[in-house]
Design a protein around this motif. Sequence first.
Motif, mmCIF file in Angstrom:
data_model
loop_
_atom_site.group_PDB
_atom_site.id
_atom_site.type_symbol
_atom_site.label_atom_id
_atom_site.label_comp_id
_atom_site.label_asym_id
_atom_site.label_seq_id
_atom_site.Cartn_x
_atom_site.Cartn_y
_atom_site.Cartn_z
ATOM 1 N N LEU A 116 1.192 -1.510 -0.046
ATOM 2 C CA LEU A 116 0.127 0.085 0.554
ATOM 3 C C LEU A 116 0.453 1.231 -0.479
ATOM 4 N N GLU A 117 1.819 1.285 0.939
ATOM 5 C CA GLU A 117 2.804 2.186 1.169
ATOM 6 C C GLU A 117 3.446 2.968 -0.442
ATOM 7 N N ALA A 153 -5.509 2.145 6.492
ATOM 8 C CA ALA A 153 -4.887 2.875 5.737
ATOM 9 C C ALA A 153 -5.387 4.035 5.389
ATOM 10 N N THR A 154 -6.967 4.298 4.721
ATOM 11 C CA THR A 154 -7.592 5.159 4.444
ATOM 12 C C THR A 154 -7.801 6.018 5.896
ATOM 13 N N PHE A 159 -4.368 7.332 2.230
ATOM 14 C CA PHE A 159 -5.509 6.818 0.935
ATOM 15 C C PHE A 159 -6.665 7.746 1.372
ATOM 16 N N GLY A 160 -6.916 8.519 0.141
ATOM 17 C CA GLY A 160 -8.541 8.775 0.778
ATOM 18 C C GLY A 160 -8.445 10.476 0.055
ATOM 19 N N LYS A 161 -9.287 11.252 0.535
ATOM 20 C CA LYS A 161 -9.624 12.749 0.013
ATOM 21 C C LYS A 161 -7.444 13.582 0.641
ATOM 22 N N ARG A 168 -5.401 16.623 -3.982
ATOM 23 C CA ARG A 168 -5.023 15.053 -5.234
ATOM 24 C C ARG A 168 -4.951 13.801 -3.797
ATOM 25 N N ASP A 169 -6.451 13.495 -4.422
ATOM 26 C CA ASP A 169 -7.064 12.314 -3.523
ATOM 27 C C ASP A 169 -6.594 11.397 -4.306
#
Length: 452
Positions: A116-117, A153-154, A159-161, A168-169
Motif C-alpha cells: 500500500l505504501e 491506511a485510509t 488514502f482518500g481525500k 490530490r485524492d
Amino acid sequence: MTGKDLQGAGPQKLLSPVLSAFWDEPESWTLDTYRRHGGYQGLRKALDMAPDDVIAYVKDAGLRGRGGAGFPTGMKWQFIPQGDDKPHYLVVNADESEPGTCKDIPLLFSNPHSLLEGIAIACHAIRSEHAFIYLRGEVVPVLRRLHHAVREATEAGYFGKDALGPGRDLQITVHAGAGAYICGEETALLDSLEGRRGQPRLRPPFPAVAGLYACPTVVNNVESIASVPAIMDRGKEWFRSLGNEKSPGFTLYSLSGHVARPGQYEGPLGITLRELLDMSGGMRPGHRLKFWTPGGSSTPLLTDEHLDVPLDYEAVGAAGSMLGTKALQCFDETTCVVRAVTRWTEFYAHESCGKCTPCREGTYWLVQLMRDIEAGKAELADLDKIHDIADNINGKSFCALGDGAAAPIFSSLTYFREEYEQHITGRGCPFDHSRSTVWAGQDSSAHLEVNA
C-alpha cells in the motif's frame, strides 16, 4: 521459513530480509507493526519530491520488475504520457497462479502495508488518483487482510481525500478475480477488470498509452511496488549495494520441492541455488538434485550443472533459462521428468484462453502426445513431433502463455531426451515401481550431491 529465520554467521549472511523482515512477528500485517518498523517513511520522503523526480530516483536505483520479465520499473512509469488530460491508473498484478510461484501471496498476507505504501508512492509519481489491486479470488484470507489494511491506511490518511497533497485524492480498489491463470497477463487482467472475459489484447497500443478504460495505465507486480518504499526510505545507493550492476537489489526466492526446508528466502540478486540449498539444509536427506526451475514452470528447466549460476536476469538468461519470479522448484532423482512436464503441459492446456490458434490447438495436442509418451504408447518419432508443435507455439501465440507451455518441452528434451526414449522403448515410466522393468540407464551417481 523466511530470510529473518536464517540470519547469522556463515552462509546465512547472504540473506537480506527487507520485505520479510518481520513476517514472524505477532500481527505483522497491522499498521502499528508496519509503522514500528519504519513504515510510510518512504512515502513521506516521496511526497516532498516532484513526481518526475520520484520516477528518476526509482529509475536510478535500478529496480527491475519482479513479476517475471525484469523490465525496469522506473522506465515503465516514465512511459506514462503527461499533460494528456486523461485519468492515469496504477494496476497491481496480484493474480499469482503459476505452478511453483508463491511469493506475492505470503507477502500480502504478512506485510500488506508495504504494498500500500508503494502504491501511494507510485501513484504520486505517475500522477494517478486511482489504483487497483487485482488479486486471485481463491485466496480469501489474503483478500480479507488487504481489505483490513486498506481500511487502516485510509483511516490514517494515506488514502482518500487529499492523500497525496491538497486537491490530490487517492482511491484504491481491491478486485478479486475469478481464478484464471491467463489474467496474470497484463492486458487480459485489464479486460477482466473492465468486466470482460480475460483474454490478451493485441498490442500496440500498450497499456501505458491505452490501458484500463483506454487510459494510460501502469501494471506492476506486487513485489515490484512493495520494494519501492525501502528504496525511497534507505536510498538508491543502499539498494544498488545489493545484487550487481545490472540486477541490483533484494528479492524473494521461493524455494520449494524436494528440499529439507522449503520457504521464502529473501536475499540479493546474484546468489546461487547452491548457496540457497546450503542455507535450507540441502535436498531431502538421502537424495540428490536432478533438475530445477529458476522462475516457475514457464521457465526452461535447469540441471545440477547449473547450481552455481548467479540468480540474476543476465546470468540465468545466459544459462538458457529465465529468472522469472524466482520460483525455485527443486526435484530429486526420484522424479520422472516426463511425468512432471506432462503435468505442467496439462496445466497450460487447461488455462489457455483459446483466443489464438497456436496456443489453443498446440497445447491440446502436446497433452495428448505427452500422455502417450508417459504411458509408453508413443513412437520415437513423436519426440520430434512434440518439439515441432512446441516450436509452432513458441513466439507465435498472442501472449507469453504459449511460450511458457513450450519452455518445459524444449528444455527437458535437451537435458533428458534419453529418459523420454526410455519411456517409449521400455513401454512405460522407468520410475513406476509397480512395474518390473528397471531402467538400466539410471545412474544416481551422475547427479551432484547437494545435501548440507
